[in-house]
Design an enzyme around this catalytic site. Sequence first.
Site, mmCIF file in Angstrom:
data_model
loop_
_atom_site.group_PDB
_atom_site.id
_atom_site.type_symbol
_atom_site.label_atom_id
_atom_site.label_comp_id
_atom_site.label_asym_id
_atom_site.label_seq_id
_atom_site.Cartn_x
_atom_site.Cartn_y
_atom_site.Cartn_z
ATOM 1 N N HIS A 1 -3.487 -6.104 2.721
ATOM 2 C CA HIS A 1 -2.526 -7.060 3.283
ATOM 3 C C HIS A 1 -3.133 -8.425 3.569
ATOM 4 C CE1 HIS A 1 0.356 -3.658 4.824
ATOM 5 N NE2 HIS A 1 0.282 -3.733 3.515
ATOM 6 N N HIS B 1 8.481 -1.035 9.398
ATOM 7 C CA HIS B 1 8.845 -2.028 8.373
ATOM 8 C C HIS B 1 7.998 -1.801 7.120
ATOM 9 C CE1 HIS B 1 5.232 -4.771 9.566
ATOM 10 N NE2 HIS B 1 4.920 -3.505 9.499
ATOM 11 N N ARG B 2 8.089 -2.670 6.127
ATOM 12 C CA ARG B 2 7.158 -2.714 5.005
ATOM 13 C C ARG B 2 6.408 -4.048 5.059
ATOM 14 N NH1 ARG B 2 7.530 1.829 1.670
ATOM 15 N NH2 ARG B 2 5.344 1.209 1.446
ATOM 16 N N SER B 3 5.317 -4.112 4.311
ATOM 17 C CA SER B 3 4.564 -5.381 4.329
ATOM 18 C C SER B 3 5.381 -6.503 3.675
ATOM 19 C CB SER B 3 3.211 -5.208 3.659
ATOM 20 O OG SER B 3 3.346 -4.600 2.389
ATOM 21 N N ASP C 1 1.676 8.590 6.945
ATOM 22 C CA ASP C 1 2.522 7.635 6.229
ATOM 23 C C ASP C 1 2.499 8.010 4.746
ATOM 24 O OD1 ASP C 1 3.666 5.471 4.942
ATOM 25 O OD2 ASP C 1 2.196 3.994 5.595
ATOM 26 N N LYS D 1 9.982 5.253 7.078
ATOM 27 C CA LYS D 1 10.267 4.038 6.313
ATOM 28 C C LYS D 1 11.440 4.353 5.384
ATOM 29 C CE LYS D 1 5.548 2.151 5.706
ATOM 30 N NZ LYS D 1 4.328 2.311 4.857
ATOM 31 N N GLN E 1 -6.496 -1.761 7.323
ATOM 32 C CA GLN E 1 -5.311 -2.602 7.079
ATOM 33 C C GLN E 1 -4.679 -3.192 8.344
ATOM 34 O OE1 GLN E 1 -2.333 -1.260 3.961
ATOM 35 N NE2 GLN E 1 -1.099 -0.940 5.768
ATOM 36 N N GLU E 2 -4.574 -2.365 9.408
ATOM 37 C CA GLU E 2 -3.810 -2.826 10.581
ATOM 38 C C GLU E 2 -4.514 -2.478 11.890
ATOM 39 O OE1 GLU E 2 0.116 -1.127 10.226
ATOM 40 O OE2 GLU E 2 0.221 -1.640 8.098
ATOM 41 N N SER F 1 0.872 -1.184 0.000
ATOM 42 C CA SER F 1 0.000 0.000 0.000
ATOM 43 C C SER F 1 0.901 1.224 0.000
ATOM 44 C CB SER F 1 -0.921 -0.008 1.215
ATOM 45 O OG SER F 1 -0.197 -0.027 2.421
ATOM 46 N N GLU G 1 -2.801 5.990 12.281
ATOM 47 C CA GLU G 1 -1.925 6.235 11.126
ATOM 48 C C GLU G 1 -2.784 6.245 9.867
ATOM 49 O OE1 GLU G 1 1.137 3.271 10.789
ATOM 50 O OE2 GLU G 1 1.262 3.547 8.623
ATOM 51 N N ASP H 1 -3.897 1.424 11.665
ATOM 52 C CA ASP H 1 -3.541 1.979 10.361
ATOM 53 C C ASP H 1 -4.587 1.499 9.360
ATOM 54 O OD1 ASP H 1 -2.586 2.904 7.994
ATOM 55 O OD2 ASP H 1 -0.727 1.734 7.993
ATOM 56 N N LYS I 1 6.613 -0.155 14.486
ATOM 57 C CA LYS I 1 5.700 -1.215 14.065
ATOM 58 C C LYS I 1 6.469 -2.136 13.149
ATOM 59 C CE LYS I 1 3.346 0.737 10.036
ATOM 60 N NZ LYS I 1 2.071 0.730 9.332
ATOM 61 N N GLU J 1 1.656 -9.364 7.291
ATOM 62 C CA GLU J 1 2.480 -8.890 8.401
ATOM 63 C C GLU J 1 2.360 -9.791 9.623
ATOM 64 O OE1 GLU J 1 1.841 -4.681 8.943
ATOM 65 O OE2 GLU J 1 2.806 -4.264 7.027
HETATM 66 P P1 PGA Z 1 3.101 -1.226 3.108
HETATM 67 O O1 PGA Z 1 2.221 -1.216 4.443
HETATM 68 O O2 PGA Z 1 4.470 -1.632 3.468
HETATM 69 O O3 PGA Z 1 2.363 -2.215 2.259
HETATM 70 O O4 PGA Z 1 3.031 0.180 2.566
HETATM 71 C C1 PGA Z 1 2.642 -0.630 5.631
HETATM 72 C C2 PGA Z 1 1.892 0.631 5.931
HETATM 73 O O5 PGA Z 1 0.949 1.031 5.202
HETATM 74 O O6 PGA Z 1 2.215 1.269 6.903
HETATM 75 ZN ZN ZN Z 2 0.690 2.922 6.786
#
Ligand code: PGA
Ligand code: ZN
Length: 424
Positions: free
Chosen positions: A153, A364-366, A311, A336, A161-162, A40, A284, A240, A387, A203
């Site tokens: 994800h 991190h990244r997904s 983000d 990131k 997403q999270e 994402s 987030e 998030d 995270k 994740e």
């Molecule tokens: P991504 O997800 O690494 O797929 O961008 C993480 C996030 O959105 O924070």
């Molecule tokens: Zn994010």
Amino acid sequence: RITHLDAIEVLDSRGNPTVEAWLRLEDGSEGRAITPSGASTGMHEAVELRDGDPQRYGGKGVQQAVGHVRGEIAAALVGSAPADQRALDDALRALDGTPHKSRLGANALLAVSIAYARAAAASRRLPLYRYLGGDEAALLPVPCLNVINGGRHADNTVDFQEFKIVPHRAPSFAEAIRIGEEVFHALKSLLHAHGLSTGVGDEGGFAPNLHSNEQAIELILKAIRAAGYKPGDDVALALDPAASEMWHHGRYRFFKSNQSERDSAAMIALWDDWLQRYPIVLLEDPLSEHDWDGWSELTRQLGERVELVGDDIFCTNPELLRRGIKEGVANAILIKPNQIGTVTETLDCAAEAKAAGYGCYVSHRSGETEDSFIADLVVALGCGHIKTGSGCRGERTAKFNRLLRIEHELGARARFAGRGAFVR
Ligand code: PGA
Ligand code: ZN
């Protein structure tokens, strides 16, 4: 002096190729690094160079980026003696010459930048976090564990997403991890008891089909209690929703659950309501990267009550951050490294955020790997929260394990960030 630089194509946690670089200095010190990859992604991220050859890895090969490290970048760097990390990263940027690192690829540049940081740290006989953050670096972060995965994800019915748990009351990082894992396992038992799937998403969070986004929260609160902790006091929540992914012609579409849509004001009202009902300490990307006006209004309304992390809207990019500071957008930034492409620019962006009173939240990244760079980075920045996935999957626990080692190594000097880490 850099004497060797090499790269190969290796795999990330989704089974997609990514760049690994390896670098050696004249004194024999070595460093190795692997670039992660997002799903994402924000639209202004530094460019991840993919080959686009459908005959290999469905077009996702990174042979060009690898070739750039072995060819042009090695030709420029091998034999040179950068004065420090900044000099090395400046050389990488100059060599690429584009604003978004699209020519050589940010995936190539970041692997080289981190590999150099590791080699330089080894050469100075310093742990990486101290090489990056100086002698003061001793603050261990609150781990925010992403225990339910949805959005892009996971293949389930959850839009956001999270859904993260925040064990902020613990006395140490090791205890925070223990509490987090206990809740994670309690959640697994609970899902099982409800006949819900305990398979995990990208994740490492569970990815059950739920009838609403609220149900994810209710299950997590239940799991916190089942593990013997008090929601809010012991273990808070962070979210998030990755709202850029929900953006659809100027409105927010709940694209996985019921297809309903809300405008910006209705989204802000939703977050206001959730903040009243649930012990949330961090939101987030509660709104889209396209919705700058909505973000300003959201920050005005809720910025005193919760950490609001940008983000996608900032992409770890100082220029976007500056616009955000000017327009009153968010009160924290996600950090990131691969969104910007070098170690120095990552550190600079975090420094600028801090100077403006913004929080920094390392991520991190997904698509991740066993590379644990961000664990050292969060200690170097002393920014108090990270995270890096849920309680399982090796590419996520690699970061937790590195932080456990750092805490052990620091001994009595180690401090745990706790509740104070969150901006309000
Ligand atoms: P991504 O997800 O690494 O797929 O961008 C993480 C996030 O959105 O924070
Ligand atoms: Zn994010």
